[in-house]
Design an enzyme around this catalytic site. Structure first.
Site, mmCIF file in Angstrom:
data_model
loop_
_atom_site.group_PDB
_atom_site.id
_atom_site.type_symbol
_atom_site.label_atom_id
_atom_site.label_comp_id
_atom_site.label_asym_id
_atom_site.label_seq_id
_atom_site.Cartn_x
_atom_site.Cartn_y
_atom_site.Cartn_z
ATOM 1 N N CYS A 96 54.770 35.389 -12.398
ATOM 2 C CA CYS A 96 54.080 36.660 -12.655
ATOM 3 C C CYS A 96 52.754 36.411 -13.371
ATOM 4 O O CYS A 96 52.745 35.994 -14.534
ATOM 5 C CB CYS A 96 55.003 37.554 -13.485
ATOM 6 N N CYS A 99 52.136 38.629 -16.486
ATOM 7 C CA CYS A 99 52.984 38.208 -17.610
ATOM 8 C C CYS A 99 52.258 37.174 -18.470
ATOM 9 O O CYS A 99 52.371 37.184 -19.703
ATOM 10 C CB CYS A 99 54.296 37.600 -17.115
#
Length: 178
Positions: A96, A99
């Site tokens: 991700c 993230c």
């Protein structure tokens, strides 16, 4: 405008890729490749308990409820059932991109509330059952719990001030009533 063109182009590209995959599969020409797992810098580096990284606490022996930062479902379950402090949980995954930008933001915000909140980092690829139980369908997602109640569930990346405000509300019940 331009963004509509980008969305249309992306959609057309996806449709073309699916059509090509369907054609190759029908003709028996499709070959599936599985990439070897890529070790990230975080996994390759030895674990250290610094203020910028969550303390390793995925195992019972290394769990310290007095620390502010934790990782893994063991820490989350233990804190959820025993801590009086609000618990900020960040659900992430290694693949991700957002993230990676959110982790340092959350670390800085949590540092501002040292000793008053717990921070638990959950990798949904390592702990998929805890993410599923929490109703997390995508990463990054931040959830904030207080006294076993989920106060906030926020998908995506927000500003530091928004995260700070949520934590302040959990720490000061008078703000919620206002």
């Amino acid at each position: 405008p331009e963004w509509r063109q980008a969305i249309t182009a992306a959609g057309s590209g996806c449709m073309a890729a699916l059509s090509a995959e369907r054609y190759l599969t029908e003709k028996g020409l499709a070959t599936e490749f599985k990439a070897a797992p890529v070790e990230t810098a975080e996994e390759a580096a030895p674990s250290t308990a610094s203020s910028s990284q969550p303390a390793a606490s995925s195992e019972e022996e290394s769990f310290d409820p007095e620390q502010d930062k934790h990782t893994g479902q063991f820490a989350l379950r233990k804190l959820y059932h025993s801590s009086q402090r609000p618990i900020v949980v960040l659900y992430t995954s290694p693949s991700c991109g957002p993230c990676r930008s959110l982790k340092p933001i959350m670390n800085k915000v949590i540092d501002e509330f040292a000793g008053r909140v717990h921070y638990v980092l959950i990798d949904i690829e390592k702990d998929p059952e805890i993410a599923e139980a929490a109703g997390v369908s995508g990463t990054p997602t931040m959830q904030l719990f207080k006294n076993k109640d989920r106060m906030f569930s926020t998908p995506g990346v927000k500003s530091k001030s928004e995260y700070r405000k949520m934590i302040e509300e959990a720490l000061n019940p008078a703000l919620v009533a206002a």
